[in-house]
Design an enzyme around this catalytic site. Structure first.
Site, PDB file in Angstrom:
ATOM      1  N   ILE A  32       0.823  -1.211   0.000  1.00 54.74           N
ATOM      2  CA  ILE A  32       0.000   0.000   0.000  1.00 54.74           C
ATOM      3  C   ILE A  32       0.861   1.266   0.000  1.00 54.74           C
ATOM      4  O   ILE A  32       0.371   2.349  -0.368  1.00 54.74           O
ATOM      5  CB  ILE A  32      -0.955  -0.036   1.221  1.00 54.74           C
ATOM      6  CG1 ILE A  32      -2.189   0.798   0.983  1.00 54.74           C
ATOM      7  CG2 ILE A  32      -0.240   0.378   2.502  1.00 54.74           C
ATOM      8  CD1 ILE A  32      -3.297   0.551   2.003  1.00 54.74           C
ATOM      9  N   ASN A  88      11.670  -8.331   7.289  1.00 57.07           N
ATOM     10  CA  ASN A  88      11.995  -7.558   8.489  1.00 57.07           C
ATOM     11  C   ASN A  88      11.496  -8.340   9.702  1.00 57.07           C
ATOM     12  O   ASN A  88      10.306  -8.653   9.784  1.00 57.07           O
ATOM     13  CB  ASN A  88      11.322  -6.187   8.441  1.00 57.07           C
ATOM     14  CG  ASN A  88      11.829  -5.339   7.290  1.00 57.07           C
ATOM     15  OD1 ASN A  88      13.016  -5.369   6.969  1.00 57.07           O
ATOM     16  ND2 ASN A  88      10.940  -4.593   6.654  1.00 57.07           N
ATOM     17  N   VAL A  97       3.907  -5.341  10.802  1.00 57.49           N
ATOM     18  CA  VAL A  97       2.769  -6.263  10.716  1.00 57.49           C
ATOM     19  C   VAL A  97       3.253  -7.620  11.210  1.00 57.49           C
ATOM     20  O   VAL A  97       4.222  -8.178  10.670  1.00 57.49           O
ATOM     21  CB  VAL A  97       2.222  -6.359   9.275  1.00 57.49           C
ATOM     22  CG1 VAL A  97       1.063  -7.349   9.217  1.00 57.49           C
ATOM     23  CG2 VAL A  97       1.779  -4.988   8.770  1.00 57.49           C
ATOM     24  N   HIS A 101       5.965 -11.976   6.354  1.00 64.38           N
ATOM     25  CA  HIS A 101       5.814 -11.576   4.958  1.00 64.38           C
ATOM     26  C   HIS A 101       7.172 -11.207   4.406  1.00 64.38           C
ATOM     27  O   HIS A 101       8.102 -10.885   5.145  1.00 64.38           O
ATOM     28  CB  HIS A 101       4.841 -10.399   4.825  1.00 64.38           C
ATOM     29  CG  HIS A 101       5.223  -9.217   5.663  1.00 64.38           C
ATOM     30  ND1 HIS A 101       4.959  -9.163   7.019  1.00 64.38           N
ATOM     31  CD2 HIS A 101       5.865  -8.064   5.369  1.00 64.38           C
ATOM     32  CE1 HIS A 101       5.420  -8.025   7.514  1.00 64.38           C
ATOM     33  NE2 HIS A 101       5.981  -7.340   6.537  1.00 64.38           N
ATOM     34  N   HIS A 103       9.042  -8.814   1.433  1.00 63.20           N
ATOM     35  CA  HIS A 103       8.943  -7.727   0.464  1.00 63.20           C
ATOM     36  C   HIS A 103       9.684  -8.149  -0.801  1.00 63.20           C
ATOM     37  O   HIS A 103      10.819  -8.635  -0.721  1.00 63.20           O
ATOM     38  CB  HIS A 103       9.604  -6.456   1.007  1.00 63.20           C
ATOM     39  CG  HIS A 103       8.980  -5.929   2.265  1.00 63.20           C
ATOM     40  ND1 HIS A 103       8.146  -4.829   2.266  1.00 63.20           N
ATOM     41  CD2 HIS A 103       9.066  -6.339   3.552  1.00 63.20           C
ATOM     42  CE1 HIS A 103       7.760  -4.587   3.520  1.00 63.20           C
ATOM     43  NE2 HIS A 103       8.299  -5.477   4.320  1.00 63.20           N
TER      44      HIS A 103
HETATM   45  P1  AMP Z   1       6.950  -4.506   7.619  1.00 64.09           P
HETATM   46  O1  AMP Z   1       7.235  -3.080   8.053  1.00 64.09           O
HETATM   47  O2  AMP Z   1       8.156  -5.257   7.135  1.00 64.09           O
HETATM   48  O3  AMP Z   1       6.184  -5.262   8.682  1.00 64.09           O
HETATM   49  O4  AMP Z   1       6.038  -4.396   6.350  1.00 64.09           O
HETATM   50  C1  AMP Z   1       4.673  -4.139   6.415  1.00 64.09           C
HETATM   51  C2  AMP Z   1       4.275  -3.637   5.053  1.00 64.09           C
HETATM   52  O5  AMP Z   1       2.880  -3.767   4.927  1.00 64.09           O
HETATM   53  C3  AMP Z   1       4.621  -2.171   4.798  1.00 64.09           C
HETATM   54  O6  AMP Z   1       5.463  -2.058   3.659  1.00 64.09           O
HETATM   55  C4  AMP Z   1       3.252  -1.516   4.582  1.00 64.09           C
HETATM   56  O7  AMP Z   1       3.284  -0.499   3.612  1.00 64.09           O
HETATM   57  C5  AMP Z   1       2.411  -2.704   4.146  1.00 64.09           C
HETATM   58  N1  AMP Z   1       0.981  -2.585   4.398  1.00 64.09           N
HETATM   59  C6  AMP Z   1       0.388  -2.175   5.551  1.00 64.09           C
HETATM   60  N2  AMP Z   1      -0.951  -2.233   5.420  1.00 64.09           N
HETATM   61  C7  AMP Z   1      -1.204  -2.699   4.169  1.00 64.09           C
HETATM   62  C8  AMP Z   1      -2.385  -2.975   3.435  1.00 64.09           C
HETATM   63  N3  AMP Z   1      -3.613  -2.803   3.958  1.00 64.09           N
HETATM   64  N4  AMP Z   1      -2.272  -3.420   2.157  1.00 64.09           N
HETATM   65  C9  AMP Z   1      -1.051  -3.601   1.616  1.00 64.09           C
HETATM   66  N5  AMP Z   1       0.107  -3.381   2.250  1.00 64.09           N
HETATM   67  C10 AMP Z   1       0.035  -2.922   3.517  1.00 64.09           C
END
Ligand code: AMP
Ligand code: ZN
Length: 115
Positions: A32, A88, A97, A101, A103
């Site tokens: 996002i 991360n 989050v 996941h 990236h």
């Molecule tokens: P991290 O900081 O490694 O936990 O990555 C979390 C990622 O999730 C970040 O790059 C955010 O931009 C992404 N993110 C958060 N909410 C959403 C969402 N609703 N849809 C898509 N990506 C998201």
């Protein structure tokens, strides 16, 4: 499935996302807040909190994640130029989050070392 988890809700369809690919093990969505022209998130469908919570039972899942990273980079045309797969883990690395996941970043020159 964790009831208060953003990515579990995206995987179940409760919260919408731009889905680029999915199979029985993973979902790939557009980030996002993209940090590169191509910035996808490869999300295992199984709720795993962090890299530290992986077990040997997840070995093939993690291998699959990397195979799909290469497939996505190829299918979207940035595999030859180059790409990066990033996980991360925990606060100092910037995890926000709490559902594992990866990236997938590409479409520009990626500097090294990362910040
Ligand atoms: P991290 O900081 O490694 O936990 O990555 C979390 C990622 O999730 C970040 O790059 C955010 O931009 C992404 N993110 C958060 N909410 C959403 C969402 N609703 N849809 C898509 N990506 C998201
Ligand atoms: Zn989850």
């Amino acid at each position: 499935m964790s009831s208060d988890c953003l990515f579990c809700k995206i995987v179940s369809g409760e919260i919408p996302a731009k889905v680029r690919y999915q199979d029985e093990l993973v979902m790939v969505i557009e980030d996002i807040d993209p940090q590169a022209p191509e910035h996808m998130l490869i999300i295992p469908k199984k709720h795993i909190r962090t890299t530290l919570d992986l077990t040997t039972a997840d070995n093939s899942l993690v291998g699959h994640v990397f195979q799909i990273a290469g497939k996505m980079a190829h299918d979207y045309g940035f595999s030859e130029d180059g790409f990066r797969v990033v996980n991360n883990c925990n606060q100092a690395a910037g995890q926000t989050v709490w559902h594992l996941h990866f990236h997938l970043l590409g479409g520009r020159e990626l500097t090294w070392p990362p910040g």
